[in-house]
Design a protein around this motif. Structure first.
Motif, PDB file in Angstrom:
ATOM      1  N   GLU A 248     -12.043   3.103   1.140  1.00  0.00           N
ATOM      2  CA  GLU A 248     -10.891   2.675   1.926  1.00  0.00           C
ATOM      3  C   GLU A 248     -11.400   2.198   3.281  1.00  0.00           C
ATOM      4  N   LEU A 249     -11.282   0.896   3.526  1.00  0.00           N
ATOM      5  CA  LEU A 249     -11.802   0.306   4.753  1.00  0.00           C
ATOM      6  C   LEU A 249     -10.666  -0.188   5.648  1.00  0.00           C
ATOM      7  N   VAL A 250     -10.985  -0.326   6.920  1.00  0.00           N
ATOM      8  CA  VAL A 250     -10.053  -0.895   7.897  1.00  0.00           C
ATOM      9  C   VAL A 250     -10.640  -2.204   8.395  1.00  0.00           C
ATOM     10  N   ASN A 251      -9.809  -3.239   8.382  1.00  0.00           N
ATOM     11  CA  ASN A 251     -10.224  -4.540   8.903  1.00  0.00           C
ATOM     12  C   ASN A 251      -9.928  -4.582  10.400  1.00  0.00           C
ATOM     13  N   ILE A 252     -10.952  -4.824  11.204  1.00  0.00           N
ATOM     14  CA  ILE A 252     -10.784  -4.813  12.654  1.00  0.00           C
ATOM     15  C   ILE A 252      -9.789  -5.868  13.116  1.00  0.00           C
TER      16      ILE A 252
ATOM     17  N   ALA B  13      -4.169   8.726   4.126  1.00  0.00           N
ATOM     18  CA  ALA B  13      -4.264  10.120   4.594  1.00  0.00           C
ATOM     19  C   ALA B  13      -5.684  10.633   4.675  1.00  0.00           C
ATOM     20  N   HIS B  14      -6.656   9.753   4.922  1.00  0.00           N
ATOM     21  CA  HIS B  14      -8.007  10.204   5.215  1.00  0.00           C
ATOM     22  C   HIS B  14      -8.115  10.467   6.713  1.00  0.00           C
ATOM     23  N   SER B  15      -9.186  11.148   7.113  1.00  0.00           N
ATOM     24  CA  SER B  15      -9.394  11.415   8.539  1.00  0.00           C
ATOM     25  C   SER B  15     -10.357  10.430   9.174  1.00  0.00           C
ATOM     26  N   ARG B  16     -11.183   9.747   8.349  1.00  0.00           N
ATOM     27  CA  ARG B  16     -12.174   8.799   8.858  1.00  0.00           C
ATOM     28  C   ARG B  16     -12.180   7.545   7.992  1.00  0.00           C
TER      29      ARG B  16
ATOM     30  N   ARG C 155      -5.936   2.504  -9.283  1.00  0.00           N
ATOM     31  CA  ARG C 155      -6.666   2.478  -8.021  1.00  0.00           C
ATOM     32  C   ARG C 155      -5.694   2.629  -6.859  1.00  0.00           C
ATOM     33  N   ARG C 156      -6.162   3.205  -5.794  1.00  0.00           N
ATOM     34  CA  ARG C 156      -5.336   3.447  -4.627  1.00  0.00           C
ATOM     35  C   ARG C 156      -4.709   2.145  -4.133  1.00  0.00           C
ATOM     36  N   GLY C 157      -3.412   2.185  -3.889  1.00  0.00           N
ATOM     37  CA  GLY C 157      -2.705   1.007  -3.395  1.00  0.00           C
ATOM     38  C   GLY C 157      -2.035   0.182  -4.475  1.00  0.00           C
ATOM     39  N   GLU C 158      -2.345   0.449  -5.750  1.00  0.00           N
ATOM     40  CA  GLU C 158      -1.725  -0.324  -6.833  1.00  0.00           C
ATOM     41  C   GLU C 158      -0.271   0.095  -7.027  1.00  0.00           C
ATOM     42  N   HIS C 159       0.544  -0.872  -7.464  1.00  0.00           N
ATOM     43  CA  HIS C 159       1.972  -0.643  -7.723  1.00  0.00           C
ATOM     44  C   HIS C 159       2.231  -0.706  -9.223  1.00  0.00           C
TER      45      HIS C 159
END
Length: 288
Positions: A78-82, A97-100, A253-257
């Motif tokens: 799970e990544l974050v796009n800057i 709901a991750h911490s990092r 997978r996480r995020g799938e509907h």
């Protein structure tokens, strides 16, 4: 003239004669497998408990394991796009709901730092800040790095997450201190893991619901007033996670509907290839 290379006195052997005879007849283990068998015998003879034996086995086996053996592969990171807007980032952090979170810029391979979820709260009090200012340095380790060394690094550097790099210098995955410790103590329950008798369907602030993947289909049908039995298969499913995975045709997978019977099931959290939690909300009639 004194001896330039004084010899150390031999350490006194405090073993008794009978102990020496016993060790000669029954020598100690010569391999990891024999050592683990010895631990099993110790448990059988009630010298150690089952939990202690499992932990000792974990410590022994961990010596032969590397970061690549326990990492979360890059496809599941799970990544974050800057460059994402603040609201997009905030919603992603809340849903996951991750911490990092590893943060990338441009391509997903370009990890520029680690974002702590709690640091996002600082933006509420200081809007002039940006996410880039909140990033912490990312730690990179090779796939071949031993778990013993990795755990030692986590302890000394106070880092709980490292990015794993393959032999070609590409991002292969990530590993956390929890992943390492679970090899010793077994699976560590997190905020998503609750006792069965504490409930499995929770209302959320946005009028959606958090539903455990282990919830029985009958309970979901009763809670939402719908019919979910699979009509296109001869197979019977007991849990909502099993039913949704079958209908999707692959490991969710996480995020799938997945829309079913007027309900939108969004995969919130997975573990070990199974869905731990769904976010469930009714869909508009025209979409159902």
């Amino acid at each position: 003239m004194s001896d330039p290379y004084p010899t150390r006195p031999d350490r006194e052997d405090k073993r008794t004669f009978l102990q020496k005879i016993a060790e000669f007849i029954h020598p100690g283990p010569d391999s990891t497998d024999e050592l683990i068998e010895t631990l099993a015998e110790a448990e059988h003879n009630q010298l150690i408990g089952a939990d202690s034996r499992k932990m000792l086995e974990g410590v022994i086996r961990m010596a032969d394991m590397s970061a690549g053996d326990v990492m979360v592969p890059t496809t599941r990171m799970e990544l974050v796009n800057i460059d994402d807007p603040y609201d997009t980032t905030m919603h992603g952090v809340i849903d996951t709901a991750h911490s990092r979170f590893p943060v990338f810029e441009g391509e997903r391979e370009n990890i520029i730092g680690i974002l702590m979820a709690k640091d996002l709260l600082k933006l509420q009090r200081a809007p002039e800040l940006n996410i880039r200012a909140l990033l912490r340095p990312a730690v990179f380790v090779p796939e071949s790095k031993g778990l013993n060394d990795l755990l030692r690094d986590f302890q000394s550097n106070h880092n709980h997450l490292a990015i794993v790099i393959d032999e070609f210098g590409r991002v292969a995955g990530l590993v956390t201190i929890e992943d390492v410790l679970e090899e010793i103590v077994g699976e560590i329950e997190d905020e998503f893991d609750i006792a069965e008798d504490e409930g499995d369907i929770f209302g959320l602030a946005d009028r959606s619901y958090r539903v455990s993947g282990d919830t029985t289909i009958e309970r979901v049908e009763l809670a939402f007033g719908v019919k979910l039995d699979s009509t296109d298969s001869d197979e019977d499913f007991d849990t909502i996670g099993g039913l949704i995975a079958h209908e999707m045709g692959h490991v969710p997978r996480r995020g799938e509907h997945h829309v079913r019977s007027g309900l939108d099931f969004v995969v919130m959290h997975t573990k070990g290839g199974a869905v731990k939690w769904f976010k469930v909300s009714p869909v508009p009639d025209e979409s159902a």
